[in-house]
Design a protein around this motif. Structure first.
Motif, PDB file in Angstrom:
ATOM      1  N   MET A   1     -58.946  31.968  -7.117  1.00  0.00           N
ATOM      2  CA  MET A   1     -58.758  30.581  -7.558  1.00  0.00           C
ATOM      3  C   MET A   1     -59.726  29.664  -6.800  1.00  0.00           C
ATOM      4  SD  MET A   1     -55.338  28.181  -7.444  1.00  0.00           S
ATOM      5  CE  MET A   1     -54.517  29.222  -8.632  1.00  0.00           C
ATOM      6  N   THR A   2     -60.341  28.736  -7.501  1.00  0.00           N
ATOM      7  CA  THR A   2     -61.270  27.809  -6.875  1.00  0.00           C
ATOM      8  C   THR A   2     -60.514  26.716  -6.135  1.00  0.00           C
ATOM      9  OG1 THR A   2     -62.880  28.183  -8.629  1.00  0.00           O
ATOM     10  CG2 THR A   2     -63.170  26.223  -7.283  1.00  0.00           C
ATOM     11  N   THR A   3     -60.848  26.505  -4.871  1.00  0.00           N
ATOM     12  CA  THR A   3     -60.192  25.467  -4.092  1.00  0.00           C
ATOM     13  C   THR A   3     -60.765  24.114  -4.463  1.00  0.00           C
ATOM     14  OG1 THR A   3     -61.778  25.573  -2.286  1.00  0.00           O
ATOM     15  CG2 THR A   3     -59.921  27.106  -2.200  1.00  0.00           C
ATOM     16  N   GLU A   4     -60.037  23.051  -4.040  1.00  0.00           N
ATOM     17  CA  GLU A   4     -60.518  21.690  -4.320  1.00  0.00           C
ATOM     18  C   GLU A   4     -61.872  21.459  -3.669  1.00  0.00           C
ATOM     19  OE1 GLU A   4     -59.096  17.039  -3.760  1.00  0.00           O
ATOM     20  OE2 GLU A   4     -57.721  18.689  -3.326  1.00  0.00           O
ATOM     21  N   LYS A   5     -62.037  22.012  -2.428  1.00  0.00           N
ATOM     22  CA  LYS A   5     -63.312  21.850  -1.725  1.00  0.00           C
ATOM     23  C   LYS A   5     -64.443  22.528  -2.484  1.00  0.00           C
ATOM     24  CE  LYS A   5     -65.666  22.876   2.632  1.00  0.00           C
ATOM     25  NZ  LYS A   5     -65.549  23.501   3.966  1.00  0.00           N
ATOM     26  N   GLU A   6     -64.187  23.772  -2.968  1.00  0.00           N
ATOM     27  CA  GLU A   6     -65.212  24.494  -3.708  1.00  0.00           C
ATOM     28  C   GLU A   6     -65.570  23.747  -5.000  1.00  0.00           C
ATOM     29  OE1 GLU A   6     -66.774  27.818  -3.185  1.00  0.00           O
ATOM     30  OE2 GLU A   6     -66.325  27.095  -1.185  1.00  0.00           O
ATOM     31  N   GLY A   7     -64.543  23.183  -5.664  1.00  0.00           N
ATOM     32  CA  GLY A   7     -64.800  22.432  -6.883  1.00  0.00           C
ATOM     33  C   GLY A   7     -65.657  21.205  -6.631  1.00  0.00           C
ATOM     34  N   THR A   8     -65.393  20.508  -5.538  1.00  0.00           N
ATOM     35  CA  THR A   8     -66.188  19.334  -5.175  1.00  0.00           C
ATOM     36  C   THR A   8     -67.612  19.728  -4.842  1.00  0.00           C
ATOM     37  OG1 THR A   8     -64.214  18.228  -4.331  1.00  0.00           O
ATOM     38  CG2 THR A   8     -66.338  17.362  -3.624  1.00  0.00           C
ATOM     39  N   LEU A   9     -67.773  20.825  -4.092  1.00  0.00           N
ATOM     40  CA  LEU A   9     -69.102  21.307  -3.742  1.00  0.00           C
ATOM     41  C   LEU A   9     -69.868  21.732  -4.992  1.00  0.00           C
ATOM     42  CD1 LEU A   9     -68.517  23.359  -0.464  1.00  0.00           C
ATOM     43  CD2 LEU A   9     -70.018  21.384  -0.749  1.00  0.00           C
ATOM     44  N   HIS A  10     -69.176  22.379  -5.925  1.00  0.00           N
ATOM     45  CA  HIS A  10     -69.809  22.792  -7.174  1.00  0.00           C
ATOM     46  C   HIS A  10     -70.401  21.585  -7.895  1.00  0.00           C
ATOM     47  CE1 HIS A  10     -69.843  23.527 -11.530  1.00  0.00           C
ATOM     48  NE2 HIS A  10     -70.127  24.783 -11.234  1.00  0.00           N
ATOM     49  N   SER A  11     -69.627  20.516  -8.028  1.00  0.00           N
ATOM     50  CA  SER A  11     -70.097  19.306  -8.707  1.00  0.00           C
ATOM     51  C   SER A  11     -71.268  18.680  -7.973  1.00  0.00           C
ATOM     52  CB  SER A  11     -68.958  18.295  -8.827  1.00  0.00           C
ATOM     53  OG  SER A  11     -67.889  18.820  -9.592  1.00  0.00           O
ATOM     54  N   ARG A  12     -71.203  18.684  -6.648  1.00  0.00           N
ATOM     55  CA  ARG A  12     -72.271  18.076  -5.851  1.00  0.00           C
ATOM     56  C   ARG A  12     -73.568  18.871  -5.972  1.00  0.00           C
ATOM     57  NH1 ARG A  12     -72.514  18.282   0.688  1.00  0.00           N
ATOM     58  NH2 ARG A  12     -74.666  17.559   0.920  1.00  0.00           N
ATOM     59  N   ILE A  13     -73.469  20.198  -5.876  1.00  0.00           N
ATOM     60  CA  ILE A  13     -74.671  21.035  -5.979  1.00  0.00           C
ATOM     61  C   ILE A  13     -75.278  20.899  -7.367  1.00  0.00           C
ATOM     62  CG2 ILE A  13     -75.583  23.376  -5.822  1.00  0.00           C
ATOM     63  CD1 ILE A  13     -73.134  24.013  -4.009  1.00  0.00           C
ATOM     64  N   LEU A  14     -74.418  20.942  -8.389  1.00  0.00           N
ATOM     65  CA  LEU A  14     -74.895  20.822  -9.761  1.00  0.00           C
ATOM     66  C   LEU A  14     -75.623  19.497  -9.970  1.00  0.00           C
ATOM     67  CD1 LEU A  14     -74.944  22.030 -12.625  1.00  0.00           C
ATOM     68  CD2 LEU A  14     -72.776  20.856 -13.050  1.00  0.00           C
ATOM     69  N   GLY A  43     -72.961  25.105   2.600  1.00  0.00           N
ATOM     70  CA  GLY A  43     -71.741  25.572   3.246  1.00  0.00           C
ATOM     71  C   GLY A  43     -70.679  25.995   2.257  1.00  0.00           C
ATOM     72  N   CYS A  44     -71.102  26.697   1.196  1.00  0.00           N
ATOM     73  CA  CYS A  44     -70.172  27.151   0.167  1.00  0.00           C
ATOM     74  C   CYS A  44     -70.288  28.661   0.012  1.00  0.00           C
ATOM     75  CB  CYS A  44     -70.457  26.456  -1.158  1.00  0.00           C
ATOM     76  SG  CYS A  44     -72.048  26.890  -1.889  1.00  0.00           S
ATOM     77  N   SER A  45     -69.481  29.224  -0.841  1.00  0.00           N
ATOM     78  CA  SER A  45     -69.553  30.654  -1.104  1.00  0.00           C
ATOM     79  C   SER A  45     -70.696  30.950  -2.070  1.00  0.00           C
ATOM     80  CB  SER A  45     -68.234  31.138  -1.707  1.00  0.00           C
ATOM     81  OG  SER A  45     -68.056  30.580  -3.000  1.00  0.00           O
ATOM     82  N   ARG A  46     -71.151  32.216  -2.056  1.00  0.00           N
ATOM     83  CA  ARG A  46     -72.183  32.621  -2.997  1.00  0.00           C
ATOM     84  C   ARG A  46     -71.662  32.529  -4.436  1.00  0.00           C
ATOM     85  NH1 ARG A  46     -75.686  37.871  -1.654  1.00  0.00           N
ATOM     86  NH2 ARG A  46     -76.496  37.151  -3.672  1.00  0.00           N
ATOM     87  N   MET A  47     -70.353  32.716  -4.610  1.00  0.00           N
ATOM     88  CA  MET A  47     -69.777  32.625  -5.942  1.00  0.00           C
ATOM     89  C   MET A  47     -69.962  31.218  -6.521  1.00  0.00           C
ATOM     90  SD  MET A  47     -65.874  33.374  -7.241  1.00  0.00           S
ATOM     91  CE  MET A  47     -66.000  35.083  -6.722  1.00  0.00           C
ATOM     92  N   THR A  48     -69.754  30.190  -5.663  1.00  0.00           N
ATOM     93  CA  THR A  48     -69.947  28.811  -6.116  1.00  0.00           C
ATOM     94  C   THR A  48     -71.408  28.573  -6.479  1.00  0.00           C
ATOM     95  OG1 THR A  48     -68.098  27.964  -4.815  1.00  0.00           O
ATOM     96  CG2 THR A  48     -69.785  26.382  -5.458  1.00  0.00           C
ATOM     97  N   ALA A  49     -72.317  29.057  -5.641  1.00  0.00           N
ATOM     98  CA  ALA A  49     -73.742  28.896  -5.924  1.00  0.00           C
ATOM     99  C   ALA A  49     -74.114  29.599  -7.223  1.00  0.00           C
ATOM    100  CB  ALA A  49     -74.569  29.450  -4.764  1.00  0.00           C
ATOM    101  N   ASN A  50     -73.552  30.783  -7.456  1.00  0.00           N
ATOM    102  CA  ASN A  50     -73.827  31.530  -8.677  1.00  0.00           C
ATOM    103  C   ASN A  50     -73.330  30.779  -9.903  1.00  0.00           C
ATOM    104  OD1 ASN A  50     -72.627  33.611 -10.821  1.00  0.00           O
ATOM    105  ND2 ASN A  50     -74.434  34.518  -9.863  1.00  0.00           N
ATOM    106  N   LYS A  51     -72.149  30.170  -9.806  1.00  0.00           N
ATOM    107  CA  LYS A  51     -71.596  29.415 -10.931  1.00  0.00           C
ATOM    108  C   LYS A  51     -72.484  28.224 -11.285  1.00  0.00           C
ATOM    109  CE  LYS A  51     -66.699  30.608 -10.338  1.00  0.00           C
ATOM    110  NZ  LYS A  51     -65.343  30.099 -10.013  1.00  0.00           N
ATOM    111  N   VAL A  52     -73.031  27.566 -10.256  1.00  0.00           N
ATOM    112  CA  VAL A  52     -73.919  26.427 -10.509  1.00  0.00           C
ATOM    113  C   VAL A  52     -75.165  26.891 -11.251  1.00  0.00           C
ATOM    114  CG1 VAL A  52     -75.433  24.734  -9.424  1.00  0.00           C
ATOM    115  CG2 VAL A  52     -73.100  25.038  -8.577  1.00  0.00           C
ATOM    116  N   LEU A  53     -75.778  27.956 -10.780  1.00  0.00           N
ATOM    117  CA  LEU A  53     -76.993  28.464 -11.418  1.00  0.00           C
ATOM    118  C   LEU A  53     -76.711  28.944 -12.841  1.00  0.00           C
ATOM    119  CD1 LEU A  53     -78.606  30.406  -8.422  1.00  0.00           C
ATOM    120  CD2 LEU A  53     -79.199  28.126  -9.294  1.00  0.00           C
ATOM    121  N   THR A  54     -75.565  29.553 -13.041  1.00  0.00           N
ATOM    122  CA  THR A  54     -75.181  29.999 -14.377  1.00  0.00           C
ATOM    123  C   THR A  54     -75.026  28.803 -15.316  1.00  0.00           C
ATOM    124  OG1 THR A  54     -74.058  31.959 -13.514  1.00  0.00           O
ATOM    125  CG2 THR A  54     -73.430  31.218 -15.722  1.00  0.00           C
ATOM    126  N   GLN A  55     -74.432  27.725 -14.827  1.00  0.00           N
ATOM    127  CA  GLN A  55     -74.234  26.538 -15.650  1.00  0.00           C
ATOM    128  C   GLN A  55     -75.579  25.897 -16.007  1.00  0.00           C
ATOM    129  OE1 GLN A  55     -71.112  24.027 -14.197  1.00  0.00           O
ATOM    130  NE2 GLN A  55     -71.528  22.373 -15.660  1.00  0.00           N
TER     131      GLN A  55
END
Length: 240
Positions: A1-14, A43-55
């Motif tokens: 499950m994606t945490t709130e922090k990971e979700g925020t980081l995802h939006s910021r990186i994107l 400072g995020c997981s590789r999974m979050t970085a991968n999701k950004v690149l996929t998007q």
């Protein structure tokens, strides 16, 4: 499950990567940081970085290559299906009075430089018409039209002083195929004067070619002030 922090980081990186790509800071062909580098930078997981690149890849902004990394994609021309419209009706739909001025009408022979019009034989007779369409007291668009007199010989006998050439063609000549090309240009000194805009103003250019069963009919270029016109395409889902 994606945490709130990971979700925020995802939006910021994107948002950061989209800004770098769309601004041109990262031009087409630029290689993006690898997943592991993005993860370390933010400072995020590789999974979050991968999701950004996929998007970004799904949006067509980047191209992902196995073993090579991710690269900013080359721009791709977009096509739209547009109607063969009557400019007078377009102006009146804005609740403005329509006006028309014929600026020039000549008969000439086709040359290779005539707007790169395919299917036209060199030295074929053409009607060359320059006109201005008005919306209220302001210029709406500048029209330069070539009519193939081998396909439409009657056009040679039309003055087009009162009736716009496009309106006449719609009523007289059935067309079987059309092609649109949309570009943007900066207004030249002549165009700027005719459209009543500063020189260098961004303008939208719609170029249209039409054919009938007898051959090429017309090639026309409409030049609109960029802040006075928009294109809308409607479509429905269908099979590829």
């Amino acid at each position: 499950m994606t945490t709130e922090k990971e979700g925020t980081l995802h939006s910021r990186i994107l948002a950061d990567l989209e800004r770098l790509i769309l601004s041109g800071d990262w031009p087409p062909g630029h290689r993006l940081p690898f997943e592991v580098d993005l993860a370390a930078q933010y400072g995020c997981s590789r999974m979050t970085a991968n999701k950004v690149l996929t998007q970004l890849a799904r949006a067509g902004l980047i191209e992902r290559r196995k073993k090579s990394g991710s690269f900013v994609a080359q721009p791709v021309a977009q096509a739209a299906v547009l109607e063969i419209h009557d400019i007078e009706a377009e102006v009146r739909s804005l609740n403005l009075a329509y006006g028309y001025r014929l600026l020039k009408r000549n008969i000439l022979k086709a040359a290779p430089a005539d707007l790169a019009w395919p299917d036209i034989a060199q030295d074929a007779p053409l009607a060359d018409i320059l006109s201005l369409h008005m919306a209220g007291s302001r210029p709406f668009c500048l029209e330069r039209r070539l009519i193939n007199l081998q396909t439409v010989p009657d056009a040679a006998h039309q003055s087009f002083e009162e009736t716009p050439s496009g309106h006449w063609l719609i009523s007289q000549v059935p067309w079987s195929a059309a092609e649109h090309r949309i570009t943007a240009v900066s207004a030249t000194a002549e165009t700027a004067e005719l459209l009543d805009v500063p020189r260098g103003t961004a303008c939208l250019v719609v170029e249209r070619r039409t054919w009938s069963p007898d051959g090429p009919v017309t090639l026309v270029r409409f030049i609109y002030p960029g802040d006075r016109h928009e294109l809308v395409a409607r479509f429905q889902p269908g099979e590829s």
